[in-house]
Design a protein around this motif. Structure first.
Motif, PDB file in Angstrom:
ATOM      1  N   GLN A   1      -1.624  10.874 -10.084  1.00  0.00           N
ATOM      2  CA  GLN A   1      -1.316  10.438 -11.443  1.00  0.00           C
ATOM      3  C   GLN A   1       0.113   9.918 -11.537  1.00  0.00           C
ATOM      4  O   GLN A   1       0.369   8.873 -12.160  1.00  0.00           O
ATOM      5  N   ASP A   2       1.036  10.616 -10.886  1.00  0.00           N
ATOM      6  CA  ASP A   2       2.432  10.180 -10.892  1.00  0.00           C
ATOM      7  C   ASP A   2       2.589   8.831 -10.202  1.00  0.00           C
ATOM      8  O   ASP A   2       3.350   7.961 -10.662  1.00  0.00           O
ATOM      9  N   MET A   3       1.868   8.637  -9.097  1.00  0.00           N
ATOM     10  CA  MET A   3       1.962   7.381  -8.363  1.00  0.00           C
ATOM     11  C   MET A   3       1.381   6.226  -9.166  1.00  0.00           C
ATOM     12  O   MET A   3       1.911   5.113  -9.156  1.00  0.00           O
ATOM     13  N   VAL A   4       0.293   6.484  -9.878  1.00  0.00           N
ATOM     14  CA  VAL A   4      -0.297   5.450 -10.739  1.00  0.00           C
ATOM     15  C   VAL A   4       0.690   5.055 -11.837  1.00  0.00           C
ATOM     16  O   VAL A   4       0.891   3.864 -12.112  1.00  0.00           O
TER      17      VAL A   4
ATOM     18  N   LEU B   1     -12.134  17.183  -1.231  1.00  0.00           N
ATOM     19  CA  LEU B   1     -11.846  17.141  -2.660  1.00  0.00           C
ATOM     20  C   LEU B   1     -10.382  17.536  -2.876  1.00  0.00           C
ATOM     21  O   LEU B   1      -9.956  18.615  -2.487  1.00  0.00           O
ATOM     22  N   PRO B   2      -9.574  16.657  -3.470  1.00  0.00           N
ATOM     23  CA  PRO B   2      -8.152  16.984  -3.689  1.00  0.00           C
ATOM     24  C   PRO B   2      -7.985  18.181  -4.618  1.00  0.00           C
ATOM     25  O   PRO B   2      -8.821  18.440  -5.498  1.00  0.00           O
ATOM     26  N   ASP B   3      -6.867  18.915  -4.430  1.00  0.00           N
ATOM     27  CA  ASP B   3      -6.576  20.012  -5.346  1.00  0.00           C
ATOM     28  C   ASP B   3      -5.778  19.473  -6.535  1.00  0.00           C
ATOM     29  O   ASP B   3      -5.441  18.288  -6.589  1.00  0.00           O
ATOM     30  N   GLU B   4      -5.454  20.347  -7.467  1.00  0.00           N
ATOM     31  CA  GLU B   4      -4.806  19.896  -8.704  1.00  0.00           C
ATOM     32  C   GLU B   4      -3.427  19.288  -8.444  1.00  0.00           C
ATOM     33  O   GLU B   4      -3.031  18.320  -9.094  1.00  0.00           O
ATOM     34  N   ALA B   5      -2.691  19.854  -7.483  1.00  0.00           N
ATOM     35  CA  ALA B   5      -1.377  19.299  -7.169  1.00  0.00           C
ATOM     36  C   ALA B   5      -1.518  17.879  -6.623  1.00  0.00           C
ATOM     37  O   ALA B   5      -0.705  16.990  -6.938  1.00  0.00           O
ATOM     38  N   GLN B   6      -2.535  17.646  -5.842  1.00  0.00           N
ATOM     39  CA  GLN B   6      -2.745  16.303  -5.284  1.00  0.00           C
ATOM     40  C   GLN B   6      -3.156  15.311  -6.371  1.00  0.00           C
ATOM     41  O   GLN B   6      -2.723  14.154  -6.367  1.00  0.00           O
ATOM     42  N   TRP B   7      -3.976  15.768  -7.305  1.00  0.00           N
ATOM     43  CA  TRP B   7      -4.335  14.883  -8.421  1.00  0.00           C
ATOM     44  C   TRP B   7      -3.104  14.513  -9.233  1.00  0.00           C
ATOM     45  O   TRP B   7      -2.961  13.374  -9.688  1.00  0.00           O
TER      46      TRP B   7
ATOM     47  N   ARG C   1     -13.235  11.212 -10.994  1.00  0.00           N
ATOM     48  CA  ARG C   1     -11.941  11.597 -11.573  1.00  0.00           C
ATOM     49  C   ARG C   1     -10.926  10.480 -11.393  1.00  0.00           C
ATOM     50  O   ARG C   1     -10.113  10.217 -12.287  1.00  0.00           O
ATOM     51  N   ALA C   2     -10.968   9.811 -10.233  1.00  0.00           N
ATOM     52  CA  ALA C   2     -10.073   8.671 -10.017  1.00  0.00           C
ATOM     53  C   ALA C   2     -10.375   7.560 -11.017  1.00  0.00           C
ATOM     54  O   ALA C   2      -9.456   6.913 -11.551  1.00  0.00           O
ATOM     55  N   ALA C   3     -11.655   7.354 -11.291  1.00  0.00           N
ATOM     56  CA  ALA C   3     -12.046   6.326 -12.260  1.00  0.00           C
ATOM     57  C   ALA C   3     -11.489   6.658 -13.637  1.00  0.00           C
ATOM     58  O   ALA C   3     -11.096   5.757 -14.396  1.00  0.00           O
ATOM     59  N   GLY C   4     -11.419   7.942 -13.948  1.00  0.00           N
ATOM     60  CA  GLY C   4     -10.842   8.353 -15.216  1.00  0.00           C
ATOM     61  C   GLY C   4      -9.370   8.046 -15.333  1.00  0.00           C
ATOM     62  O   GLY C   4      -8.817   7.999 -16.438  1.00  0.00           O
ATOM     63  N   MET C   5      -8.722   7.823 -14.198  1.00  0.00           N
ATOM     64  CA  MET C   5      -7.311   7.423 -14.186  1.00  0.00           C
ATOM     65  C   MET C   5      -7.167   5.903 -14.166  1.00  0.00           C
ATOM     66  O   MET C   5      -6.059   5.389 -14.026  1.00  0.00           O
ATOM     67  N   GLY C   6      -8.285   5.209 -14.254  1.00  0.00           N
ATOM     68  CA  GLY C   6      -8.249   3.751 -14.238  1.00  0.00           C
ATOM     69  C   GLY C   6      -8.245   3.153 -12.846  1.00  0.00           C
ATOM     70  O   GLY C   6      -7.864   1.987 -12.669  1.00  0.00           O
ATOM     71  N   LEU C   7      -8.687   3.931 -11.836  1.00  0.00           N
ATOM     72  CA  LEU C   7      -8.661   3.482 -10.448  1.00  0.00           C
ATOM     73  C   LEU C   7     -10.060   3.162  -9.936  1.00  0.00           C
ATOM     74  O   LEU C   7     -10.977   3.991 -10.032  1.00  0.00           O
ATOM     75  N   ALA C   8     -10.228   1.987  -9.390  1.00  0.00           N
ATOM     76  CA  ALA C   8     -11.447   1.647  -8.665  1.00  0.00           C
ATOM     77  C   ALA C   8     -11.327   2.203  -7.252  1.00  0.00           C
ATOM     78  O   ALA C   8     -10.264   2.114  -6.636  1.00  0.00           O
TER      79      ALA C   8
ATOM     80  N   ILE D   1       0.847  -1.192   0.000  1.00  0.00           N
ATOM     81  CA  ILE D   1       0.000   0.000   0.000  1.00  0.00           C
ATOM     82  C   ILE D   1       0.884   1.244   0.000  1.00  0.00           C
ATOM     83  O   ILE D   1       1.631   1.496   0.951  1.00  0.00           O
ATOM     84  N   ALA D   2       0.800   2.008  -1.082  1.00  0.00           N
ATOM     85  CA  ALA D   2       1.509   3.286  -1.193  1.00  0.00           C
ATOM     86  C   ALA D   2       0.559   4.388  -0.741  1.00  0.00           C
ATOM     87  O   ALA D   2      -0.625   4.370  -1.096  1.00  0.00           O
ATOM     88  N   ALA D   3       1.056   5.348   0.026  1.00  0.00           N
ATOM     89  CA  ALA D   3       0.173   6.334   0.648  1.00  0.00           C
ATOM     90  C   ALA D   3       0.402   7.743   0.143  1.00  0.00           C
ATOM     91  O   ALA D   3       1.540   8.179  -0.059  1.00  0.00           O
ATOM     92  N   LEU D   4      -0.706   8.453  -0.041  1.00  0.00           N
ATOM     93  CA  LEU D   4      -0.703   9.884  -0.296  1.00  0.00           C
ATOM     94  C   LEU D   4      -0.912  10.607   1.036  1.00  0.00           C
ATOM     95  O   LEU D   4      -0.962   9.980   2.087  1.00  0.00           O
ATOM     96  N   GLU D   5      -1.076  11.936   0.977  1.00  0.00           N
ATOM     97  CA  GLU D   5      -1.308  12.738   2.189  1.00  0.00           C
ATOM     98  C   GLU D   5      -2.537  13.619   1.978  1.00  0.00           C
ATOM     99  O   GLU D   5      -2.479  14.834   2.062  1.00  0.00           O
ATOM    100  N   TRP D   6      -3.676  12.997   1.726  1.00  0.00           N
ATOM    101  CA  TRP D   6      -4.891  13.747   1.436  1.00  0.00           C
ATOM    102  C   TRP D   6      -5.755  13.893   2.675  1.00  0.00           C
ATOM    103  O   TRP D   6      -5.779  13.015   3.540  1.00  0.00           O
ATOM    104  N   GLU D   7      -6.486  14.987   2.741  1.00  0.00           N
ATOM    105  CA  GLU D   7      -7.446  15.222   3.813  1.00  0.00           C
ATOM    106  C   GLU D   7      -8.616  14.258   3.663  1.00  0.00           C
ATOM    107  O   GLU D   7      -9.178  14.104   2.573  1.00  0.00           O
ATOM    108  N   ALA D   8      -9.003  13.616   4.755  1.00  0.00           N
ATOM    109  CA  ALA D   8     -10.092  12.642   4.704  1.00  0.00           C
ATOM    110  C   ALA D   8     -11.394  13.306   4.281  1.00  0.00           C
ATOM    111  O   ALA D   8     -11.825  14.297   4.870  1.00  0.00           O
ATOM    112  N   GLY D   9     -12.004  12.770   3.230  1.00  0.00           N
ATOM    113  CA  GLY D   9     -13.311  13.235   2.787  1.00  0.00           C
ATOM    114  C   GLY D   9     -13.317  14.522   1.987  1.00  0.00           C
ATOM    115  O   GLY D   9     -14.379  14.980   1.555  1.00  0.00           O
TER     116      GLY D   9
END
Length: 290
Positions: A228-231, A218-224, A252-259, A208-216
């Motif tokens: 994308q880089d991690m994918v 909406l991520p900002d563009e830098a986080q997206w 948006r995550a689904a658009g990156m191929g992520l379930a 499991i690779a982890a990001l640093e997003w706020e729970a619940g």
């Protein structure tokens, strides 16, 4: 039919009985759930963290600390969880660090600073603290809590002894379910929106690779872009959210191929169900991901 005076006396007697119940204060929901399973209606469980706040970094007010100080037993998670407990004046004789004997299994972490809404800026540094996500470690915490309750509340010794096997059996069932159901995910990388899952990953053979997003949130563009880089780096196709995100985030995550799968670590009380029932459902959802 009771007369008014008799009714009043009955109400006062009931209130006195309730107040006489020993109080177990806890710093997170898993420990509150364990305490309730062990003591039932013979105790009062105090878990004062408000809904929507992160118990890891919540800072209690003076009234909260005063209530906790009066508890018959104060159950700590240990492993660096709820750092306010190291600064508050808490009675040592009534403290139990439920993971103290599990320190050889602790996972070291890197220092990463960020913020969590009202809880302010903080760092994930030193030790991963969500120990209960390894259900074998959770069982060790339950045993430590049971022993402390028997020591501090001798009148409940037999009750706790009778109820502990059922609690341990439920944790063992979760452990078995996770080992069996998640075996198909071994060898693939999963991305999580927050670094909560170190013990879960190690116990059940997950990467499991982890990001640093706020729970619940909406991520900002830098986080997206980070996602994308991690994918691109990992080839991951599954994204674990710590809390239910906005629908547009999942799209948006689904658009990156992520379930997307919501897997709450349950540091705080769930809206419905309890620790065991919610964990069972989440493990099943993760195992049967799209």
């Amino acid at each position: 039919m009771l007369k008014p005076l008799a009714c009043a006396l009955a109400v006062l007697a009931g209130a006195a009985t309730a107040q006489e119940r020993p109080v177990v204060a806890t710093v997170n929901y898993p420990l509150a759930w364990m305490a309730d399973r062990l003591g039932g209606d013979a105790i009062e469980v105090l878990f004062p963290v408000p809904d929507g706040r992160d118990p890891s970094f919540w800072r209690p007010g003076l009234s909260d600390i005063a209530a906790i100080q009066q508890a018959d037993l104060i159950a700590l998670n240990g492993a660096g969880f709820a750092t306010w407990t190291t600064r508050a004046s808490l009675p040592r004789s009534r403290l139990v660090d439920t993971s103290a004997k599990l320190s050889a299994a602790f996972i070291a972490t890197q220092s990463v600073s960020h913020s969590h809404g009202e809880d302010g800026a903080h760092s994930h540094t030193g030790t991963a603290s969500y120990t209960w996500l390894d259900f074998e470690l959770a069982a060790g915490q339950a045993e430590a809590l049971a022993a402390a309750m028997q020591r501090r509340m001798p009148d409940l010794r037999n009750r706790v002894e009778e109820r502990l096997p059922s609690l341990l059996a439920d944790l063992a069932a979760l452990d078995t379910q996770a080992r069996d159901a998640l075996a198909t995910l071994q060898g693939t990388t999963i991305i999580a929106t927050h670094p909560r899952y170190q013990y879960f990953a190690r116990a059940y053979g997950l990467d499991i690779a982890a990001l640093e997003w706020e729970a619940g949130a909406l991520p900002d563009e830098a986080q997206w872009q980070d996602l994308q880089d991690m994918v691109a780096e990992t080839g991951a196709s599954l994204l674990i959210w710590e809390a239910e995100p906005p629908q547009e985030a999942k799209e948006r995550a689904a658009g990156m191929g992520l379930a997307s799968i919501v897997f709450a670590p349950l540091a705080t009380r769930p809206a419905s169900g309890d620790f065991a029932s919610v964990m069972r459902a989440q493990i099943e959802a993760l195992a049967t991901r799209p």
